[in-house]
Design a protein around this motif. Structure first.
Motif, PDB file in Angstrom:
ATOM      1  N   PRO A 102      74.037   3.634  19.898  1.00  0.00           N
ATOM      2  CA  PRO A 102      74.243   4.382  21.142  1.00  0.00           C
ATOM      3  C   PRO A 102      75.744   4.657  21.296  1.00  0.00           C
ATOM      4  CG  PRO A 102      73.919   2.063  21.618  1.00  0.00           C
ATOM      5  CD  PRO A 102      73.704   2.240  20.135  1.00  0.00           C
ATOM      6  N   ALA A 103      76.086   5.515  22.217  1.00  0.00           N
ATOM      7  CA  ALA A 103      77.500   5.748  22.510  1.00  0.00           C
ATOM      8  C   ALA A 103      78.121   4.423  22.942  1.00  0.00           C
ATOM      9  CB  ALA A 103      77.648   6.793  23.603  1.00  0.00           C
ATOM     10  N   THR A 104      79.328   4.161  22.478  1.00  0.00           N
ATOM     11  CA  THR A 104      79.972   2.882  22.804  1.00  0.00           C
ATOM     12  C   THR A 104      81.058   3.025  23.868  1.00  0.00           C
ATOM     13  OG1 THR A 104      81.463   3.162  20.931  1.00  0.00           O
ATOM     14  CG2 THR A 104      79.467   1.845  20.562  1.00  0.00           C
ATOM     15  N   THR A 105      81.351   4.259  24.266  1.00  0.00           N
ATOM     16  CA  THR A 105      82.317   4.471  25.350  1.00  0.00           C
ATOM     17  C   THR A 105      81.741   5.488  26.326  1.00  0.00           C
ATOM     18  OG1 THR A 105      83.462   6.291  24.227  1.00  0.00           O
ATOM     19  CG2 THR A 105      84.297   4.043  23.834  1.00  0.00           C
ATOM     20  N   TRP A 106      82.200   5.464  27.562  1.00  0.00           N
ATOM     21  CA  TRP A 106      81.700   6.402  28.562  1.00  0.00           C
ATOM     22  C   TRP A 106      82.059   7.837  28.197  1.00  0.00           C
ATOM     23  CZ3 TRP A 106      85.115   9.522  31.075  1.00  0.00           C
ATOM     24  CH2 TRP A 106      86.464   9.126  31.065  1.00  0.00           C
ATOM     25  N   HIS A 107      83.248   8.049  27.620  1.00  0.00           N
ATOM     26  CA  HIS A 107      83.646   9.422  27.305  1.00  0.00           C
ATOM     27  C   HIS A 107      82.853   9.981  26.128  1.00  0.00           C
ATOM     28  CE1 HIS A 107      86.374   7.780  24.191  1.00  0.00           C
ATOM     29  NE2 HIS A 107      86.713   6.896  25.115  1.00  0.00           N
ATOM     30  N   THR A 108      82.496   9.142  25.172  1.00  0.00           N
ATOM     31  CA  THR A 108      81.651   9.605  24.076  1.00  0.00           C
ATOM     32  C   THR A 108      80.268   9.959  24.607  1.00  0.00           C
ATOM     33  OG1 THR A 108      82.848   8.256  22.472  1.00  0.00           O
ATOM     34  CG2 THR A 108      80.650   8.979  21.839  1.00  0.00           C
ATOM     35  N   GLN A 109      79.744   9.141  25.491  1.00  0.00           N
ATOM     36  CA  GLN A 109      78.437   9.412  26.097  1.00  0.00           C
ATOM     37  C   GLN A 109      78.459  10.755  26.827  1.00  0.00           C
ATOM     38  OE1 GLN A 109      75.431   7.843  25.993  1.00  0.00           O
ATOM     39  NE2 GLN A 109      74.633   9.503  27.235  1.00  0.00           N
ATOM     40  N   ILE A 110      79.485  11.003  27.617  1.00  0.00           N
ATOM     41  CA  ILE A 110      79.565  12.256  28.379  1.00  0.00           C
ATOM     42  C   ILE A 110      79.737  13.455  27.444  1.00  0.00           C
ATOM     43  CG2 ILE A 110      81.009  13.576  29.976  1.00  0.00           C
ATOM     44  CD1 ILE A 110      81.482  10.897  31.459  1.00  0.00           C
ATOM     45  N   LEU A 111      80.637  13.350  26.479  1.00  0.00           N
ATOM     46  CA  LEU A 111      80.941  14.488  25.612  1.00  0.00           C
ATOM     47  C   LEU A 111      79.806  14.827  24.647  1.00  0.00           C
ATOM     48  CD1 LEU A 111      84.669  13.732  24.756  1.00  0.00           C
ATOM     49  CD2 LEU A 111      83.806  15.584  26.196  1.00  0.00           C
ATOM     50  N   LEU A 112      79.137  13.816  24.111  1.00  0.00           N
ATOM     51  CA  LEU A 112      78.167  14.084  23.055  1.00  0.00           C
ATOM     52  C   LEU A 112      76.705  14.088  23.507  1.00  0.00           C
ATOM     53  CD1 LEU A 112      79.720  12.143  20.045  1.00  0.00           C
ATOM     54  CD2 LEU A 112      80.038  14.531  20.722  1.00  0.00           C
ATOM     55  N   SER A 113      76.432  13.673  24.726  1.00  0.00           N
ATOM     56  CA  SER A 113      75.037  13.593  25.159  1.00  0.00           C
ATOM     57  C   SER A 113      74.398  14.962  25.327  1.00  0.00           C
ATOM     58  CB  SER A 113      74.920  12.794  26.457  1.00  0.00           C
ATOM     59  OG  SER A 113      75.575  13.486  27.506  1.00  0.00           O
ATOM     60  N   GLN A 114      75.186  16.002  25.443  1.00  0.00           N
ATOM     61  CA  GLN A 114      74.651  17.342  25.669  1.00  0.00           C
ATOM     62  C   GLN A 114      74.408  18.124  24.380  1.00  0.00           C
ATOM     63  OE1 GLN A 114      73.795  18.049  28.839  1.00  0.00           O
ATOM     64  NE2 GLN A 114      74.528  15.966  29.198  1.00  0.00           N
ATOM     65  N   ILE A 115      74.630  17.502  23.230  1.00  0.00           N
ATOM     66  CA  ILE A 115      74.505  18.195  21.954  1.00  0.00           C
ATOM     67  C   ILE A 115      73.604  17.393  21.020  1.00  0.00           C
ATOM     68  CG2 ILE A 115      76.593  17.115  21.008  1.00  0.00           C
ATOM     69  CD1 ILE A 115      77.215  19.780  19.622  1.00  0.00           C
ATOM     70  N   SER A 116      72.853  18.080  20.201  1.00  0.00           N
ATOM     71  CA  SER A 116      71.983  17.378  19.243  1.00  0.00           C
ATOM     72  C   SER A 116      72.824  16.837  18.086  1.00  0.00           C
ATOM     73  CB  SER A 116      70.909  18.324  18.698  1.00  0.00           C
ATOM     74  OG  SER A 116      71.500  19.286  17.836  1.00  0.00           O
ATOM     75  N   THR A 117      72.281  15.877  17.386  1.00  0.00           N
ATOM     76  CA  THR A 117      72.966  15.330  16.214  1.00  0.00           C
ATOM     77  C   THR A 117      73.190  16.420  15.172  1.00  0.00           C
ATOM     78  OG1 THR A 117      72.005  13.151  16.616  1.00  0.00           O
ATOM     79  CG2 THR A 117      72.844  13.571  14.393  1.00  0.00           C
ATOM     80  N   ALA A 118      72.183  17.259  14.946  1.00  0.00           N
ATOM     81  CA  ALA A 118      72.318  18.336  13.954  1.00  0.00           C
ATOM     82  C   ALA A 118      73.442  19.297  14.344  1.00  0.00           C
ATOM     83  CB  ALA A 118      70.995  19.083  13.808  1.00  0.00           C
ATOM     84  N   SER A 119      73.517  19.654  15.626  1.00  0.00           N
ATOM     85  CA  SER A 119      74.579  20.557  16.081  1.00  0.00           C
ATOM     86  C   SER A 119      75.948  19.901  15.954  1.00  0.00           C
ATOM     87  CB  SER A 119      74.344  20.978  17.534  1.00  0.00           C
ATOM     88  OG  SER A 119      73.166  21.728  17.640  1.00  0.00           O
ATOM     89  N   CYS A 120      76.021  18.626  16.256  1.00  0.00           N
ATOM     90  CA  CYS A 120      77.297  17.916  16.125  1.00  0.00           C
ATOM     91  C   CYS A 120      77.733  17.881  14.660  1.00  0.00           C
ATOM     92  CB  CYS A 120      77.178  16.504  16.691  1.00  0.00           C
ATOM     93  SG  CYS A 120      78.743  15.607  16.755  1.00  0.00           S
ATOM     94  N   MET A 121      76.793  17.651  13.776  1.00  0.00           N
ATOM     95  CA  MET A 121      77.136  17.596  12.349  1.00  0.00           C
ATOM     96  C   MET A 121      77.553  18.962  11.805  1.00  0.00           C
ATOM     97  SD  MET A 121      77.080  14.467  11.539  1.00  0.00           S
ATOM     98  CE  MET A 121      77.203  14.577   9.766  1.00  0.00           C
TER      99      MET A 121
END
Length: 155
Positions: free
Chosen positions: A85-104
């Motif tokens: 899971p996200a380990t920081t609040w900012h990672t959770q906020i920034l990456l929760s709106q995007i799929s893993t495939a899109s991030c990659m």
């Protein structure tokens, strides 16, 4: 499958050390059943694992690269893992709106995700225990069991 059947399991924790030689690493891993590691270059330690052992990687949140999976399977080591899971609040906020495939697919997102810390959760431990049961206990002994498909849980 919350517990392992009776078998003498020994847990070794090996920390990175620039003083440790490849021979020392090989000696530490030559009889390992499972190598649990964060995703990264240290996954190359699979070269020192015995055939039919397990390489279980914990991937950073929204980062997944099969990198070591195909090689591991060709080498005879079962490859699997889970996503942290996200380990920081900012990672959770920034990456929760995007799929893993899109991030990659995005160099910036992939780089950000890749540099995140990982955490092995209860879900990850359960997944690892299920895999251990599947590999070592469901079809008899380790010597007669062979699994070649990479199975990564991204939930």
């Amino acid at each position: 499958t919350d517990r392992l059947p009776s078998k003498d399991w020994e847990i070794k924790i090996i920390y990175h050390s620039s003083q440790r030689s490849p021979c020392q690493l090989a000696h530490s891993l030559h009889d390992a059943d499972v190598l649990l590691t964060p995703h990264g270059f240290q996954s190359m330690l699979l070269l020192f694992l015995p055939i039919s052992s397990i390489l279980f990687e914990v991937f950073p949140y929204k980062y997944f690269k099969r990198g070591y999976g195909p090689f591991s399977n060709e080498y005879g080591v079962v490859h699997s893992g889970v996503m942290s899971p996200a380990t920081t609040w900012h990672t959770q906020i920034l990456l929760s709106q995007i799929s893993t495939a899109s991030c990659m697919d995005s160099k910036m997102c992939r780089g950000y995700a890749r540099n995140s810390d990982v955490r092995l959760t209860e879900h990850g431990v359960k997944r690892l225990l299920e895999l251990i049961h599947q590999i070592y206990y469901s079809q008899g002994s380790l010597e007669t069991t062979s699994v070649t498909n990479s199975n990564i849980s991204l939930s």
